[in-house]
Design a protein around this motif. Sequence first.
Motif, PDB file in Angstrom:
ATOM      1  N   TRP A 107       5.175   1.375 -16.598  1.00  0.00           N
ATOM      2  CA  TRP A 107       5.244   2.833 -16.498  1.00  0.00           C
ATOM      3  C   TRP A 107       6.613   3.319 -16.944  1.00  0.00           C
ATOM      4  CZ3 TRP A 107       2.863   4.004 -10.962  1.00  0.00           C
ATOM      5  CH2 TRP A 107       1.485   3.714 -11.016  1.00  0.00           C
ATOM      6  N   ARG A 164      -4.412   1.086  -2.788  1.00  0.00           N
ATOM      7  CA  ARG A 164      -3.263   1.043  -3.705  1.00  0.00           C
ATOM      8  C   ARG A 164      -3.704   0.704  -5.124  1.00  0.00           C
ATOM      9  NH1 ARG A 164      -0.423  -1.689   1.019  1.00  0.00           N
ATOM     10  NH2 ARG A 164       0.852  -0.006   1.861  1.00  0.00           N
ATOM     11  N   TYR A 208       2.653  -4.406 -10.883  1.00  0.00           N
ATOM     12  CA  TYR A 208       1.968  -4.000  -9.651  1.00  0.00           C
ATOM     13  C   TYR A 208       2.953  -3.879  -8.497  1.00  0.00           C
ATOM     14  CZ  TYR A 208      -0.962  -3.623  -5.631  1.00  0.00           C
ATOM     15  OH  TYR A 208      -1.501  -3.157  -4.457  1.00  0.00           O
ATOM     16  N   PHE A 210     -10.144  -7.455 -11.075  1.00  0.00           N
ATOM     17  CA  PHE A 210      -9.844  -8.854 -11.373  1.00  0.00           C
ATOM     18  C   PHE A 210     -11.071  -9.561 -11.919  1.00  0.00           C
ATOM     19  CE2 PHE A 210      -7.011  -7.489  -7.987  1.00  0.00           C
ATOM     20  CZ  PHE A 210      -5.769  -7.845  -8.502  1.00  0.00           C
ATOM     21  N   CYS A 257      -3.578 -13.901  -9.470  1.00  0.00           N
ATOM     22  CA  CYS A 257      -3.077 -12.522  -9.446  1.00  0.00           C
ATOM     23  C   CYS A 257      -3.753 -11.730  -8.315  1.00  0.00           C
ATOM     24  CB  CYS A 257      -3.341 -11.837 -10.775  1.00  0.00           C
ATOM     25  SG  CYS A 257      -2.475 -12.603 -12.158  1.00  0.00           S
ATOM     26  N   ARG A 258      -5.035 -11.996  -8.106  1.00  0.00           N
ATOM     27  CA  ARG A 258      -5.756 -11.304  -7.036  1.00  0.00           C
ATOM     28  C   ARG A 258      -5.094 -11.572  -5.672  1.00  0.00           C
ATOM     29  NH1 ARG A 258     -11.455 -10.455  -6.610  1.00  0.00           N
ATOM     30  NH2 ARG A 258     -11.823 -11.988  -8.197  1.00  0.00           N
ATOM     31  N   GLN A 264       4.989  -0.764  -8.917  1.00  0.00           N
ATOM     32  CA  GLN A 264       4.144   0.433  -8.835  1.00  0.00           C
ATOM     33  C   GLN A 264       3.611   0.677  -7.429  1.00  0.00           C
ATOM     34  OE1 GLN A 264       1.360  -0.201 -12.046  1.00  0.00           O
ATOM     35  NE2 GLN A 264       3.002  -0.125 -13.562  1.00  0.00           N
ATOM     36  N   PHE A 271       6.338   2.215  -5.614  1.00  0.00           N
ATOM     37  CA  PHE A 271       6.437   3.607  -6.052  1.00  0.00           C
ATOM     38  C   PHE A 271       5.370   4.470  -5.369  1.00  0.00           C
ATOM     39  CE2 PHE A 271       4.804   6.906  -8.912  1.00  0.00           C
ATOM     40  CZ  PHE A 271       5.928   7.704  -9.049  1.00  0.00           C
ATOM     41  N   ILE A 272       4.148   3.944  -5.273  1.00  0.00           N
ATOM     42  CA  ILE A 272       3.059   4.700  -4.650  1.00  0.00           C
ATOM     43  C   ILE A 272       3.366   4.969  -3.175  1.00  0.00           C
ATOM     44  CG2 ILE A 272       0.641   4.483  -3.880  1.00  0.00           C
ATOM     45  CD1 ILE A 272       0.153   3.145  -6.671  1.00  0.00           C
ATOM     46  N   GLN A 273       3.948   3.977  -2.524  1.00  0.00           N
ATOM     47  CA  GLN A 273       4.317   4.184  -1.122  1.00  0.00           C
ATOM     48  C   GLN A 273       5.363   5.302  -0.994  1.00  0.00           C
ATOM     49  OE1 GLN A 273       6.272   0.905   1.151  1.00  0.00           O
ATOM     50  NE2 GLN A 273       4.628   1.306   2.622  1.00  0.00           N
ATOM     51  N   LEU A 291       4.201  -4.638   1.897  1.00  0.00           N
ATOM     52  CA  LEU A 291       4.692  -3.259   1.986  1.00  0.00           C
ATOM     53  C   LEU A 291       4.582  -2.724   3.413  1.00  0.00           C
ATOM     54  CD1 LEU A 291       3.095  -1.607  -1.169  1.00  0.00           C
ATOM     55  CD2 LEU A 291       5.528  -1.954  -0.765  1.00  0.00           C
ATOM     56  N   ASP A 292       3.711  -3.346   4.185  1.00  0.00           N
ATOM     57  CA  ASP A 292       3.377  -2.866   5.518  1.00  0.00           C
ATOM     58  C   ASP A 292       4.007  -3.712   6.604  1.00  0.00           C
ATOM     59  OD1 ASP A 292       1.767  -0.789   6.465  1.00  0.00           O
ATOM     60  OD2 ASP A 292       0.165  -1.463   5.154  1.00  0.00           O
ATOM     61  N   LYS A 293       4.233  -4.935   6.282  1.00  0.00           N
ATOM     62  CA  LYS A 293       4.540  -5.918   7.295  1.00  0.00           C
ATOM     63  C   LYS A 293       5.453  -6.958   6.671  1.00  0.00           C
ATOM     64  CE  LYS A 293       1.876  -9.089  10.212  1.00  0.00           C
ATOM     65  NZ  LYS A 293       0.545  -9.651  10.424  1.00  0.00           N
ATOM     66  N   HIS A 341      -4.983  -2.404   0.483  1.00  0.00           N
ATOM     67  CA  HIS A 341      -4.748  -2.980  -0.839  1.00  0.00           C
ATOM     68  C   HIS A 341      -5.640  -2.310  -1.886  1.00  0.00           C
ATOM     69  CE1 HIS A 341      -3.740  -5.680  -3.962  1.00  0.00           C
ATOM     70  NE2 HIS A 341      -4.805  -6.452  -3.878  1.00  0.00           N
ATOM     71  N   THR A 367      -1.349 -10.080  -5.568  1.00  0.00           N
ATOM     72  CA  THR A 367      -1.247  -8.630  -5.359  1.00  0.00           C
ATOM     73  C   THR A 367      -1.611  -8.264  -3.916  1.00  0.00           C
ATOM     74  OG1 THR A 367      -3.504  -8.339  -6.185  1.00  0.00           O
ATOM     75  CG2 THR A 367      -1.695  -7.964  -7.747  1.00  0.00           C
ATOM     76  N   PHE A 368      -2.531  -9.016  -3.332  1.00  0.00           N
ATOM     77  CA  PHE A 368      -2.855  -8.774  -1.919  1.00  0.00           C
ATOM     78  C   PHE A 368      -1.620  -9.021  -1.051  1.00  0.00           C
ATOM     79  CE2 PHE A 368      -4.291 -10.262   2.265  1.00  0.00           C
ATOM     80  CZ  PHE A 368      -5.022  -9.151   2.674  1.00  0.00           C
ATOM     81  N   TRP A 427      -5.983  -4.693   6.000  1.00  0.00           N
ATOM     82  CA  TRP A 427      -5.149  -5.123   4.860  1.00  0.00           C
ATOM     83  C   TRP A 427      -5.904  -4.997   3.553  1.00  0.00           C
ATOM     84  CZ3 TRP A 427      -0.490  -5.004   6.359  1.00  0.00           C
ATOM     85  CH2 TRP A 427      -0.141  -5.414   7.644  1.00  0.00           C
ATOM     86  N   ARG A 455      -1.939   5.885   7.618  1.00  0.00           N
ATOM     87  CA  ARG A 455      -0.790   4.985   7.565  1.00  0.00           C
ATOM     88  C   ARG A 455       0.389   5.617   6.812  1.00  0.00           C
ATOM     89  NH1 ARG A 455       2.925   2.236   9.361  1.00  0.00           N
ATOM     90  NH2 ARG A 455       3.791   0.594   8.080  1.00  0.00           N
ATOM     91  N   GLU A 456       0.147   6.053   5.583  1.00  0.00           N
ATOM     92  CA  GLU A 456       1.263   6.446   4.731  1.00  0.00           C
ATOM     93  C   GLU A 456       1.661   7.915   4.886  1.00  0.00           C
ATOM     94  OE1 GLU A 456       2.852   4.103   3.697  1.00  0.00           O
ATOM     95  OE2 GLU A 456       1.888   2.802   2.235  1.00  0.00           O
ATOM     96  N   GLY A 496      -9.665 -14.678 -10.877  1.00  0.00           N
ATOM     97  CA  GLY A 496      -8.546 -14.105 -10.124  1.00  0.00           C
ATOM     98  C   GLY A 496      -7.469 -13.486 -10.990  1.00  0.00           C
ATOM     99  N   PRO A 523      -2.020  -3.629 -14.664  1.00  0.00           N
ATOM    100  CA  PRO A 523      -0.923  -2.655 -14.769  1.00  0.00           C
ATOM    101  C   PRO A 523      -0.118  -2.787 -16.050  1.00  0.00           C
ATOM    102  CG  PRO A 523      -0.859  -3.828 -12.657  1.00  0.00           C
ATOM    103  CD  PRO A 523      -1.843  -4.539 -13.521  1.00  0.00           C
ATOM    104  N   SER A 552       0.792  -6.132  -1.469  1.00  0.00           N
ATOM    105  CA  SER A 552       0.382  -4.972  -0.669  1.00  0.00           C
ATOM    106  C   SER A 552       0.705  -5.181   0.803  1.00  0.00           C
ATOM    107  CB  SER A 552      -1.131  -4.744  -0.791  1.00  0.00           C
ATOM    108  OG  SER A 552      -1.438  -4.082  -1.992  1.00  0.00           O
ATOM    109  N   LYS A 553       0.365  -6.333   1.297  1.00  0.00           N
ATOM    110  CA  LYS A 553       0.593  -6.624   2.705  1.00  0.00           C
ATOM    111  C   LYS A 553       2.079  -6.560   3.050  1.00  0.00           C
ATOM    112  CE  LYS A 553      -1.057  -9.791   6.212  1.00  0.00           C
ATOM    113  NZ  LYS A 553      -1.771 -11.039   6.510  1.00  0.00           N
TER     114      LYS A 553
END
Lengths: 207, 69
Positions: free
Chosen positions: A120, A183, B40, A107, B4-5, B43, B46-48, B15-17, A180, B8-9, A176, A154-155, A111, A117, B12-13
Motif C-alpha cells: 500500500w 481483518r 498483511y 488462501f 501463510c494461512r 496492514q 494499520f487497520i487496528q 494484535l490482541d494478545k 482474523h 496470518t492467523f 480469534w 473489540r476495536e 495455505g 496483500p 492477527s492474534k
Amino acid sequence: MLLSAEMNTPNQLSEALLAEHRPVLFRYALLQLKNTELADDAVQETLLAAWQASANYEGKASLRTWLIGILKHKISDHWRRSNREVVTFDFDEINNDDSDAAEDDYFMSNGHWNGGPSTWNDPEAALKQQEFWTIYETCQNNLPPKMAKVFMLRELVGLEAEEVCRETGLSDANYWVTMHRARLRLRECLEIRWFNNPKPTEENDHA
Amino acid sequence: MPSCREITFLISKGLDKESNLVERLAVGLHVLMCDRCRNYQTQSQFIQKAAHRYSEQLKDRLEKNNKLS
C-alpha cells in the motif's frame, strides 16, 4: 483511591467507580443510537440506574458487564419509545451469518495466499483524508453482521476479548477466527476501494 | 513450516494478545521471506489503528451528519 468492584460491599458503588466506565458505555451506545445526545442520555440513565440499584450488584459479573446489561435495556427502551423502524445496527438482533469458511477464499488449499496483500502506498496519508473514512466506514459496514459486531465491540468500543466473547456467545477459539476474518475482509476491501483505486486528483477533476 | 494461512492467523492474534516466543519467531522468520505476509502484518496493524481513530472521530462525524440532515 479507587476500590476494585470486588472490594466494595453492595450498595457502595461509588460514583467515581461507575464513571470510569462512562467512555466504554458511551462508545457502545453511540454505535447503536448513532446520535451523540441520545447516547449521552442513555449512558446517564444507565449510571443513575446502576447507582440506585447498586445493592443488586452482587459482584458476580464484572461491573462493566453489569453496566452494559443495564445500558442495553436503556437502548431498547429508547427504540420502543421512538416506535419507529430500526434501521440501525442492533447488537442484539443479529446472530448467524454466512461468515463460515469465508477465509478460504483468501488462501489456496496449500495455505498460500490466493492473490493476497499488495503493497500500500502511504497508508498514513490516507488517515488524513475525509474520503478515506467514507470508504473505511463502507468496508466496516459490509462485514457480515456478527463479524462486524465482534470487531466493533473489540476495536471501537474497546471491550476486552473475554468481554466480547461473553457479549456475543463466542468461544475463545471462534473469537480469534472471527477477528482474523474481519481483518482479512477489511484489508481486501480497503485495498480494492482505496489503495488500488486511482484517486481523483485536482487535475482529473478539471479534465 | 507454517503456511501463510497459519502465519496470518498468528499475526492477527498477536494484535490482541501477547504472542509467545515460538509464535513470534515463526512470524518473524516467515515475514522475512514472504512479502505478502509482511504486507498483511503492516496492514492489519494499520487497520487496528484506523479502527481506533474511527472510534475517536465517530462523535464528531455523527454530529456533523446530524447537522446536515
